[in-house]
Design an enzyme around this catalytic site. Structure first.
Site, mmCIF file in Angstrom:
data_model
loop_
_atom_site.group_PDB
_atom_site.id
_atom_site.type_symbol
_atom_site.label_atom_id
_atom_site.label_comp_id
_atom_site.label_asym_id
_atom_site.label_seq_id
_atom_site.Cartn_x
_atom_site.Cartn_y
_atom_site.Cartn_z
ATOM 1 N N ASN A 109 0.804 -1.105 0.039
ATOM 2 C CA ASN A 109 -0.014 0.012 -0.032
ATOM 3 C C ASN A 109 0.896 1.243 0.044
ATOM 4 O O ASN A 109 2.060 1.166 0.475
ATOM 5 C CB ASN A 109 -0.959 -0.038 1.344
ATOM 6 C CG ASN A 109 0.044 0.035 2.389
ATOM 7 O OD1 ASN A 109 0.031 1.205 2.975
ATOM 8 N ND2 ASN A 109 0.099 -1.107 3.062
ATOM 9 N N CYS A 154 9.564 11.786 -4.560
ATOM 10 C CA CYS A 154 9.819 12.397 -5.927
ATOM 11 C C CYS A 154 9.020 11.767 -7.066
ATOM 12 O O CYS A 154 8.564 12.759 -8.117
ATOM 13 C CB CYS A 154 11.489 12.133 -6.227
ATOM 14 S SG CYS A 154 12.856 12.973 -5.255
ATOM 15 N N CYS A 175 -7.977 -13.113 -1.924
ATOM 16 C CA CYS A 175 -6.453 -12.575 -2.359
ATOM 17 C C CYS A 175 -6.662 -12.080 -3.762
ATOM 18 O O CYS A 175 -6.910 -12.825 -4.522
ATOM 19 C CB CYS A 175 -5.525 -13.847 -2.166
ATOM 20 S SG CYS A 175 -4.016 -13.583 -3.089
HETATM 21 ZN ZN LIG Z 1 12.184 13.029 -3.247
#
Ligand SMILES: [Zn+2]
Length: 239
Positions: A109, A154, A175
């Site tokens: 997650n 980023c 699942c």
């Molecule tokens: Zn970064």
């Protein structure tokens, strides 16, 4: 009889030393469910045990020479748990009080990936991210060196960024991933890169994608984003 027992012990010790991993720290809040059996290394009799406890039992049987440290808690929901994770990354190395050599993210997650990225950026800790898409036909590994390569904030990996299902609740006992082999391949690539990185041989791709339907393995490098949302990432870039 004694001789063969000793020989087995020797072989076990050689196997333990072969990869050179002396200590494993494992964090997972989940419990083993029967629905996990198709794709993880847990066994039916371990159902209802914590995943870290079950994993430690299995791994200790395989290699008693490795030191294990396990923590069964959620790193994303309780501030104290996140802080404890940070303190174990910086002090839980093979030599007590020293940082770990590498952190690995093997989660399913976005929040957990973000928590690991935040911790590693703050500590300047090198880490590797890995994952398999919800439909289990693609996956990735990514090496993060704070300040030198893109962190998770980023640019999240494409398969994760595109995974709109990730935040929707999973059905109890069901699942979603039905190709355990895709997970096995990605896990193998991750461990291969861990050994290359720690033992300093070969080339470790900063980003490697695995497309299972085409047998396609594109790689690329990603520079850190100077406008990254994570302040520690920007500070590491300046350093
Ligand atoms: Zn970064």
């Amino acid at each position: 009889m004694t001789e063969s027992v000793e020989r087995v012990k020797e072989l076990e010790q050689e196997a333990g030393r072969a990869c050179g991993i002396g200590k494993l720290l494992h964090f997972d809040y989940d419990k083993v469910e029967l629905a996990n059996m198709n794709r993880l290394f847990f066994q039916p009799h371990q159902a209802a045990l914590s995943k870290v406890e079950a994993a430690e039992h299995t791994l200790r049987n395989i290699d008693p020479d490795v030191a294990f440290e396990v923590h069964s808690y959620n790193i994303t929901t309780v501030v104290e748990h996140f802080e404890h994770l940070m303190s174990r990354i910086s002090n839980g190395g093979l030599q007590d009080g020293k940082p770990v050599d590498l952190a690995l993210s093997c989660v399913d997650n976005f929040d957990a990936r973000m928590a690991i990225s935040t911790a590693c950026n703050e500590l300047g800790q090198r880490w590797m991210e890995s994952g398999v898409s919800e439909n289990a036909v693609s996956g990735h590994t990514q090496l993060m060196i704070p300040g030198e390569s893109a962190c998770f904030a980023c640019a999240p990996p494409l398969v994760v960024a595109a995974n709109i299902d990730e935040k929707t609740p999973k059905r109890e006992g069901v699942c979603s991933a039905r190709l355990p082999t895709a997970m096995g391949v990605v896990a193998g690539i991750l461990v291969q890169n861990v050994l290359k990185f720690l033992l300093n041989f070969g080339v470790v791709s900063f980003y490697l994608e695995y497309n299972a339907t085409q047998d396609f393995f594109p790689t690329m490098s990603m520079m850190p984003n100077p406008q990254c949302d994570d302040r520690n990432c920007r500070e590491q870039q300046e350093e």
